[in-house]
Motif scaffolding. Structure first.
Motif, PDB file in Angstrom:
ATOM      1  N   THR A  11       0.838  -1.194   0.000  1.00 27.46           N
ATOM      2  CA  THR A  11       0.000   0.000   0.000  1.00 27.46           C
ATOM      3  C   THR A  11       0.876   1.248   0.000  1.00 27.46           C
ATOM      4  N   LEU A  12       0.273   2.359  -0.355  1.00 25.43           N
ATOM      5  CA  LEU A  12       1.007   3.622  -0.305  1.00 25.43           C
ATOM      6  C   LEU A  12       1.391   3.935   1.137  1.00 25.43           C
ATOM      7  N   PRO A  13       2.670   4.205   1.408  1.00 30.23           N
ATOM      8  CA  PRO A  13       3.073   4.585   2.763  1.00 30.23           C
ATOM      9  C   PRO A  13       2.320   5.826   3.242  1.00 30.23           C
ATOM     10  N   LYS A  14       2.184   5.946   4.559  1.00 25.89           N
ATOM     11  CA  LYS A  14       1.407   7.044   5.134  1.00 25.89           C
ATOM     12  C   LYS A  14       1.960   8.416   4.764  1.00 25.89           C
ATOM     13  N   HIS A  40       4.181  -9.757  -5.087  1.00 23.77           N
ATOM     14  CA  HIS A  40       3.246  -8.881  -4.386  1.00 23.77           C
ATOM     15  C   HIS A  40       2.360  -8.170  -5.402  1.00 23.77           C
ATOM     16  N   ARG A  41       1.308  -7.536  -4.901  1.00 25.40           N
ATOM     17  CA  ARG A  41       0.474  -6.639  -5.690  1.00 25.40           C
ATOM     18  C   ARG A  41       0.639  -5.229  -5.132  1.00 25.40           C
ATOM     19  N   HIS A  42       0.130  -4.247  -5.869  1.00 24.10           N
ATOM     20  CA  HIS A  42       0.021  -2.874  -5.362  1.00 24.10           C
ATOM     21  C   HIS A  42      -1.455  -2.532  -5.207  1.00 24.10           C
ATOM     22  N   TYR A  44      -2.147   0.554  -5.926  1.00 20.98           N
ATOM     23  CA  TYR A  44      -2.030   1.800  -6.667  1.00 20.98           C
ATOM     24  C   TYR A  44      -1.524   1.489  -8.077  1.00 20.98           C
ATOM     25  N   HIS A  45      -1.524   2.510  -8.931  1.00 17.35           N
ATOM     26  CA  HIS A  45      -1.009   2.377 -10.295  1.00 17.35           C
ATOM     27  C   HIS A  45       0.476   2.740 -10.291  1.00 17.35           C
ATOM     28  N   PHE A  46       1.248   2.012 -11.071  1.00 23.17           N
ATOM     29  CA  PHE A  46       2.704   2.134 -11.034  1.00 23.17           C
ATOM     30  C   PHE A  46       3.223   2.327 -12.461  1.00 23.17           C
ATOM     31  N   PHE A  47       3.748   3.528 -12.732  1.00 26.40           N
ATOM     32  CA  PHE A  47       4.277   3.871 -14.055  1.00 26.40           C
ATOM     33  C   PHE A  47       5.792   4.040 -13.947  1.00 26.40           C
ATOM     34  N   VAL A  48       6.530   3.425 -14.854  1.00 22.06           N
ATOM     35  CA  VAL A  48       7.991   3.443 -14.779  1.00 22.06           C
ATOM     36  C   VAL A  48       8.596   3.810 -16.126  1.00 22.06           C
ATOM     37  N   PRO A  76      -3.107  -2.298 -10.462  1.00 14.59           N
ATOM     38  CA  PRO A  76      -3.217  -2.715  -9.062  1.00 14.59           C
ATOM     39  C   PRO A  76      -3.378  -4.215  -8.838  1.00 14.59           C
ATOM     40  N   ASN A  77      -3.990  -4.953  -9.767  1.00 16.31           N
ATOM     41  CA  ASN A  77      -4.262  -6.361  -9.519  1.00 16.31           C
ATOM     42  C   ASN A  77      -3.144  -7.302  -9.923  1.00 16.31           C
ATOM     43  N   GLN A  78      -2.197  -6.846 -10.722  1.00 19.68           N
ATOM     44  CA  GLN A  78      -1.168  -7.748 -11.232  1.00 19.68           C
ATOM     45  C   GLN A  78      -0.203  -8.176 -10.128  1.00 19.68           C
TER      46      GLN A  78
END
Length: 284
Positions: A11-14, A40-42, A44-48, A76-78
């Motif tokens: 998850t996104l850190p606080k 793991h999964r996220h 959130y959306h992750f763009f690189v 998020p689901n991958q």
């Protein structure tokens, strides 16, 4: 190989309370994160943007070796993990669902999953400059309009990255009615496969007949609606069998099947082996 009761969700850190984080990672600043090397999964959306270096990443049982300027997106689901990271220079954008413009989110959902996409020097230049601008805005926390500025700039980056993928994807305006219904089916399948199990469930959502939905999906993919429903359910089952210690019965229940024998037969028919054998073979 280490396994957990369920697939870990990062998850996104606080400290990223706004739901957006942008960063550059250089060879000097990179440290090997044990969690990143585990599946793991996220949430959130992750763009690189990978500018330099070599990475080997596993995403849903497929491995991707990247050794040239490349963009990639993880939804998020991958389920994914890093297998190798060497001398990387990359830019990352982490953004929560609610912070992505609805138009961009709709396009993302219509073309996901996306594979890593190699880019040329011209595209690399504008993407890198946009990332650096977003990073500058990300650091300007005292600004009165800090968050709107950050959100708008990162959405511009998202739009830029999506536009590059769309170069290689047929745009919605050019799609036939068959293709539009097919895309709508896959978007709904991704959201509802735990709940909607029959072709008639999906046809009802579009106010069309099952035969017409089948015609649209088969015309676009070569396979029936039932085939794709089963494949999506079995993919999720494989993720849980491989990456978690949940029992087959627990997995069946999580995927919406109270009838365990039925789920077991479905998995065997679709995968060509039983769920227990799949776990045994892939953990050896």
């Amino acid at each position: 190989m280490q396994h957990k009761k369920n697939i870990p969700v990062r998850t996104l850190p606080k400290e990223f309370g706004n739901g957006i984080a942008v960063a550059k990672v250089s060879p000097e600043s990179f440290w090997e994160d044990e969690e990143t090397m585990q599946a793991h999964r996220h949430d959130y959306h992750f763009f690189v943007l990978q500018k330099n270096g070599v990475t080997l990443t596993e995403i849903d049982f497929e491995q991707y070796l990247v050794d040239k300027p490349t963009i990639f997106y993880q939804s998020p689901n991958q389920v994914h993990k890093a297998l190798k990271v060497e001398n990387i220079e990359m830019f990352m954008l982490i953004i929560s669902n609610e912070n992505i413009h609805s138009d961009y989110l709709n396009v993302l959902q219509s073309i996901t999953p996306l594979k890593p996409l190699a880019i040329d020097s011209k595209d690399l230049d504008i993407i890198e400059r946009t990332y650096n601008l977003c990073i500058d805005f990300y650091k300007r926390t005292p600004d009165k309009l800090y968050f709107p500025l950050l959100k708008d700039s990162t959405n511009a980056l998202v739009a830029l990255l999506i536009s590059l993928y769309l170069k290689y994807t047929k745009t919605p305006a050019l799609l036939s009615r068959f293709e539009r219904i097919n895309k709508a089916f896959f978007q709904l399948l991704e959201r509802k496969f735990h709940i909607l199990k029959r072709p008639s469930d999906y046809a009802a959502q579009f106010n069309i007949s099952v035969s017409y939905l089948n015609e649209c999906v088969r015309n676009a993919t070569g396979f029936s609606v039932s085939y794709h429903i089963q494949q999506r359910i079995v993919l999720e089952a494989k993720r849980l069998l491989y990456h978690s210690d949940m029992s087959v019965k627990e997995i069946a229940f999580q995927l919406g099947y109270e009838d365990y024998p039925y789920f077991s037969r479905l998995f065997t028919k679709t995968c060509g082996m039983s769920a227990k054998l799949f776990r045994l073979k892939n953990r050896d």
